[in-house]
Design a protein around this motif. Structure first.
Motif, PDB file in Angstrom:
ATOM      1  N   ARG A   1      44.862  31.184  54.223  1.00  0.00           N
ATOM      2  CA  ARG A   1      45.132  31.023  52.797  1.00  0.00           C
ATOM      3  C   ARG A   1      43.918  31.435  51.963  1.00  0.00           C
ATOM      4  O   ARG A   1      44.038  32.079  50.916  1.00  0.00           O
ATOM      5  CB  ARG A   1      45.484  29.570  52.518  1.00  0.00           C
ATOM      6  N   ASP A   2      42.718  31.051  52.443  1.00  0.00           N
ATOM      7  CA  ASP A   2      41.499  31.445  51.726  1.00  0.00           C
ATOM      8  C   ASP A   2      41.360  32.966  51.656  1.00  0.00           C
ATOM      9  O   ASP A   2      40.859  33.513  50.661  1.00  0.00           O
ATOM     10  CB  ASP A   2      40.270  30.860  52.422  1.00  0.00           C
ATOM     11  N   THR A   3      41.778  33.648  52.720  1.00  0.00           N
ATOM     12  CA  THR A   3      41.704  35.111  52.731  1.00  0.00           C
ATOM     13  C   THR A   3      42.671  35.717  51.724  1.00  0.00           C
ATOM     14  O   THR A   3      42.330  36.675  51.017  1.00  0.00           O
ATOM     15  CB  THR A   3      41.986  35.638  54.144  1.00  0.00           C
ATOM     16  N   LEU A   4      43.873  35.175  51.638  1.00  0.00           N
ATOM     17  CA  LEU A   4      44.815  35.642  50.626  1.00  0.00           C
ATOM     18  C   LEU A   4      44.276  35.360  49.221  1.00  0.00           C
ATOM     19  O   LEU A   4      44.425  36.187  48.306  1.00  0.00           O
ATOM     20  CB  LEU A   4      46.169  34.974  50.827  1.00  0.00           C
ATOM     21  N   ASP A   5      43.647  34.208  49.050  1.00  0.00           N
ATOM     22  CA  ASP A   5      43.054  33.886  47.749  1.00  0.00           C
ATOM     23  C   ASP A   5      41.908  34.841  47.424  1.00  0.00           C
ATOM     24  O   ASP A   5      41.688  35.197  46.254  1.00  0.00           O
ATOM     25  CB  ASP A   5      42.540  32.444  47.747  1.00  0.00           C
ATOM     26  N   LEU A   6      41.172  35.280  48.444  1.00  0.00           N
ATOM     27  CA  LEU A   6      40.089  36.237  48.229  1.00  0.00           C
ATOM     28  C   LEU A   6      40.638  37.551  47.690  1.00  0.00           C
ATOM     29  O   LEU A   6      40.063  38.152  46.766  1.00  0.00           O
ATOM     30  CB  LEU A   6      39.326  36.472  49.531  1.00  0.00           C
TER      31      LEU A   6
ATOM     32  N   GLY B   1      43.677  40.308  41.749  1.00  0.00           N
ATOM     33  CA  GLY B   1      44.759  39.664  41.022  1.00  0.00           C
ATOM     34  C   GLY B   1      44.640  39.775  39.513  1.00  0.00           C
ATOM     35  O   GLY B   1      43.538  39.939  38.963  1.00  0.00           O
ATOM     36  N   PRO B   2      45.771  39.688  38.806  1.00  0.00           N
ATOM     37  CA  PRO B   2      45.735  39.716  37.338  1.00  0.00           C
ATOM     38  C   PRO B   2      45.078  38.455  36.791  1.00  0.00           C
ATOM     39  O   PRO B   2      44.961  37.441  37.486  1.00  0.00           O
ATOM     40  CB  PRO B   2      47.219  39.786  36.960  1.00  0.00           C
ATOM     41  N   VAL B   3      44.642  38.514  35.544  1.00  0.00           N
ATOM     42  CA  VAL B   3      43.974  37.358  34.945  1.00  0.00           C
ATOM     43  C   VAL B   3      44.915  36.179  34.785  1.00  0.00           C
ATOM     44  O   VAL B   3      44.474  35.053  34.543  1.00  0.00           O
ATOM     45  CB  VAL B   3      43.362  37.742  33.584  1.00  0.00           C
ATOM     46  N   THR B   4      46.198  36.424  34.938  1.00  0.00           N
ATOM     47  CA  THR B   4      47.178  35.333  34.849  1.00  0.00           C
ATOM     48  C   THR B   4      47.316  34.572  36.158  1.00  0.00           C
ATOM     49  O   THR B   4      47.938  33.519  36.199  1.00  0.00           O
ATOM     50  CB  THR B   4      48.548  35.892  34.442  1.00  0.00           C
ATOM     51  N   SER B   5      46.754  35.109  37.237  1.00  0.00           N
ATOM     52  CA  SER B   5      46.802  34.416  38.523  1.00  0.00           C
ATOM     53  C   SER B   5      45.656  33.420  38.622  1.00  0.00           C
ATOM     54  O   SER B   5      44.665  33.505  37.888  1.00  0.00           O
ATOM     55  CB  SER B   5      46.718  35.416  39.684  1.00  0.00           C
ATOM     56  N   GLU B   6      45.758  32.464  39.559  1.00  0.00           N
ATOM     57  CA  GLU B   6      44.731  31.422  39.668  1.00  0.00           C
ATOM     58  C   GLU B   6      43.354  32.003  39.939  1.00  0.00           C
ATOM     59  O   GLU B   6      42.382  31.686  39.249  1.00  0.00           O
ATOM     60  CB  GLU B   6      45.104  30.439  40.775  1.00  0.00           C
TER      61      GLU B   6
END
Length: 856
Positions: free
Chosen positions: A367-372, A378-383
């Motif tokens: 999950r941390d890798t996907l968050d990376l 990611g767009p500014v609207t994503s976490e």
């Protein structure tokens, strides 16, 4: 990089013997060039312009950055204060305390105490330690009590006229406030800038800032923060940052180091490591594990610097994470490089061999890798895209490649966990290339199994690492010729020849011609390591060296820069004649050694191939026939055996016999007594830097191998997983016949190899620069003989009569230093270029010849 053996620092001792170890008729000798130039050897170089070779991508060459040799704090990260948040601790290094790099100071009769504490008044949960000053209110109005920081190396380096931004977080219980005096001064006490005099008010953490302008230049500066009055003052995150960072970035990079990296024009930046990525605990930074060494996890390294964790670096010091993932991405963008982060795979490497079996922990890291990926793209609207935007970069960083793991020694366990990362990334981000790796070496059981699994599972790219002798690089130019053109591509993420002399650069350059020739297989390559602080060296060789004020490129830096800035767009097929070879049998004496281990040897015999006994020693009369090296272990005769008793000493080799011996059997009885490893039995010994040894129970007693040392650099000839039992006597026999070697352990054949590869000193590759229309003829002549070469560009070639020439040449033992750069590019123009022409390439040279098209 593999942590199989500590590397000497900063430069390995004097190289002995010939670069090519007798394999070539015109081998160079150590030391200075011969007084009388030898007669040139004749070569031919033929270019086939009718055929096309592989395209070379813009990411062919890049840089690998790891926080080793203090490459971050005190290095590329421009912060000048060491231990700025008082987080140093024995877990980082046994010699550390919370006040490492700080000393208590007082003026004007002031008294008080300074103590590092972790209590409920801490700045935040991740920045737990702070400095508590108890002020006694003694002395006059100008009395001050506080602390002084020494910075890195000899001190804080400042330059006259430059500005330095100071900041500190502070709180006080004094109702009147606590006056601070911030001074920048030389080690002698001489002021280097006008002081700052802020007043701390209130018992809540507040950031105080100011700017110091240097009145003089110094490399031995000190920063003192001292307070007057009475009460408790708490300080944290004491910082002094040069205003003039690379591209003026706040919390940015040291300018001279960043500029040297940018000058390479790297196609990619691999970060943050290396061994520090996949070693240590994989748990999150939270209680009760505050003081454990953790693997490098990207979420620890972003956000406000005062809220980032610190960690015990794998290489033996504290790392602050002031240089974190955001800064890495931004730096990659600033130098025009593709960002290539490496995340932990939950299988350790670099001498640690553990696999995490906690499925929940694996899910978190996936999950941390996907968050990376979201943080990068990611767009500014994503976490996580919003977190990136908050840090000052709303635009995506354009991540396309990501590596999972580094040099894992357990390939099956590694590929099992890699599958979870790949499945998740490919499902959510099919545009991202996930890179696997093949372990810590260029060959062996781990390497073979990892590549087998890579092919079976359809991995797109495999990261290879190896550090070998110059001879290995000269012998393995064709390494990638036989790789599957349709299999996984190669990312050569770490490689170097084992020293920082020009002879090493020559060997690396010869090897790089083979990388370019195989650019359809090897898509990316990076020398390693990148940086080394002269006062903190865990590994050598290195590309760029520095102290607190100066930086300089090694001879390999000049070589890499030449290749990286003159790559070309496609290979033009070419062939060259070879150097005549004079071969002979493996010759040399014998040796016994240990590594961080006590071992006993007995009944040593050497018998020629026709049965004549050349040597026998049962040590009943002592050890007078053996030569010991001063300072290398403690050797004594005990109970009729020759014993090395020092379990801390490394490479304790003793030698005996005749260096002219060949075609013989060596018999030894060996017993490990105590320590980390097994024992080493040497043959073909010319001297302590040129020999073969059978390393039984090496690498922390995890495997065994025969290693060949040439001028101190080693390469593996054969290996397996044999481990050595303590207290057990082993019968060892090594059979040398010509250049073939067979090895027997307790009467059973352990393995065999033939050392017959040719260390070819004359190598070439030709590429085409589409933008200029030029052919780039790249020739390496790694021998003391000039190479008089007939160059044939093919019938009908429209060739400009002049060509641009860039040459690196010099003494093969030359080393670039802070004060001298004997190896630097020499540029000129040559005339008389035609379809065919003759050019003599100097001895010990790397030549780039840019040949343009005739315009009329």
């Amino acid at each position: 990089m593999p942590r199989t053996r500590p590397r000497p620092a900063p430069v390995v001792g004097l190289l002995a013997g010939a670069l090519l170890a007798g394999a070539l008729a015109a081998a160079p000798t150590s030391g200075a060039l011969a007084a009388d130039p030898p007669t040139p050897s004749d070569y031919t170089l033929t270019v086939d312009r009718t055929r096309t070779g592989p395209e070379i991508g813009e990411r062919m060459y890049g840089v690998f950055y790891e926080d080793i040799n203090r490459a971050a704090d005190g290095g590329l990260y421009a912060e000048l204060v060491q231990n700025r948040s008082f987080e140093y601790a024995p877990v980082d290094n046994p010699s550390y305390t919370g006040l490492t790099a700080w000393t208590e100071t007082a003026t004007g009769g002031a008294t008080g105490t300074a103590r590092v504490v972790d209590d409920e008044h801490r700045l935040n949960e991740r920045n737990r330690n702070h400095l508590r000053l108890e002020l006694h209110g003694t002395g006059g109005a100008d009395a001050r009590h506080g602390v002084t920081n020494t910075g890195y190396n000899s001190g804080i380096a400042v330059e006259r006229g430059e500005r330095y931004d100071f900041s500190v977080w502070a709180r006080t219980d004094s109702r009147r406030g606590t006056p601070l005096t911030v001074t920048l001064h030389d080690v002698s006490g001489e002021p280097l800038a006008a002081p700052l005099r802020p007043t701390v008010r209130g018992d809540r953490w507040t950031k105080y800032t100011g700017t110091l302008t240097a009145r003089a230049t110094s490399t031995t500066g000190r920063l003192t923060v001292a307070a007057g009055g009475f009460g408790t003052l708490r300080l944290d995150m004491v910082s002094l940052f040069p205003r003039d960072t690379y591209k003026g970035r706040p919390n940015g990079m040291r300018k001279d180091l960043a500029e040297k990296i940018a000058a390479l024009k790297p196609g990619f930046l691999r970060f943050p490591g290396g061994c520090l990525v996949n070693t240590g605990s994989h748990e999150a930074y939270e209680a009760p594990n505050w003081e454990r060494r953790r693997s490098y996890q990207w979420k620890d390294t972003i956000g406000p610097v005062e809220e980032r964790a610190t960690n015990a670096n794998f290489w033996g010091y504290n790392q602050s994470y002031g240089l974190g993932y955001y800064e890495y991405f931004r730096f990659a963008e600033d130098i025009g490089a593709m960002p290539l982060p490496v995340v932990p795979a939950l299988v350790t490497g670099c001498g640690e061999n553990e696999a995490t079996d906690d499925p929940e922990l694996l899910r978190r890291h996936v999950r941390d890798t996907l968050d990376l990926i979201e943080f990068a793209n990611g767009p500014v609207t994503s976490e996580w895209g919003a977190r990136r935007a908050e840090m000052g970069h709303p635009e995506p960083f354009g991540l396309t490649h990501l590596a999972v793991g580094n040099e894992e020694n357990l390939p099956d366990a590694y590929y099992e966990r890699l599958a979870a990362f790949r499945e998740a990334v490919e499902a959510e981000h099919p545009e991202i290339t996930v890179i696997a790796n093949s372990g810590p070496d260029d060959t062996g059981a781990t390497f073979d199994r990892a590549w087998e699994l890579a092919r079976e599972t359809g991995v797109e790219m495999v990261d290879e690492h190896y550090y070998n002798s110059p001879s290995w690089f000269l012998e393995n130019n064709e390494r990638y010729d036989s790789y599957d053109r349709f299999g996984p591509k190669v990312f050569l993420g770490e490689y170097a020849s084992q020293d920082n002399r020009f002879r090493n650069s020559l060997a690396e350059a010869a090897f790089m011609t083979g990388l370019e020739r195989n650019a359809d297989v090897v898509e990316m390559a990076s020398y390693a390591p990148l940086l080394a602080n002269t006062d903190s060296v865990q590994w050598s060789p290195d590309l760029i060296w520095f102290d607190n004020a100066r930086s300089w490129g090694s001879t390999s830096y000049e070589t890499q820069k030449l290749f990286m800035t003159n790559t070309g767009d496609e290979v033009v097929p070419s062939t060259a004649s070879a150097t005549p070879v004079v071969s002979g049998p493996i010759t040399g004496a014998i040796g016994l050694s240990t590594w961080a281990t006590s071992a006993a040897y007995d009944d040593v015999r050497v018998v020629s191939a026709d049965g004549e006994e050349l040597f026998a020693d049962d040590f009943s009369s002592g050890a007078g026939r053996w030569t010991e090296a001063a300072g290398r272990g403690t050797w004594t005769v005990e109970g009729g055996a020759y014993v090395q008793t020092d379990t801390a000493a490394e490479n304790t080799m003793v030698t005996a016999g005749d260096p002219a011996w060949h075609d013989y059997d060596l018999h030894v009885r060996a017993t490990k007594r105590e320590g980390r490893e097994g024992f080493l039995i040497a043959f073909g010994v010319k001297d302590t830097g040129n020999h073969y040894w059978w390393n039984l129970g090496g690498w922390g007693n995890t495997r065994s191998a025969v290693e060949k040392a040439t001028d101190g650099g080693k390469q593996t000839m054969i290996e397996d997983g044999t481990v050595i039992e303590t207290g057990r006597a082993y019968d060892v026999r090594i059979e040398v016949r010509g250049r073939q070697v067979a090895l027997y352990l307790d009467g059973e054949k352990w393995g065999s190899f033939t050392d017959d590869k040719v260390a070819e000193p004359f190598r070439q590759v030709v590429t085409r620069d589409e933008a200029t229309g030029e052919l780039i003829v790249k020739v390496v002549n790694a021998q003391r003989t000039p190479a008089r070469t007939r160059v044939d560009l093919g019938e009908g070639a429209k060739v400009a009569p002049t060509a641009r020439l860039t040459v690196l040449t010099g003494d093969p033992d030359a080393v670039n230093t802070a004060d001298e750069r004997p190896i630097r590019p020499e540029r000129s123009v040559i005339r008389g270029v035609d379809t065919t022409f003759t050019h003599t390439f100097p001895p010990h040279s790397i030549t780039f010849l840019r040949i343009g098209e005739r315009t009329s």
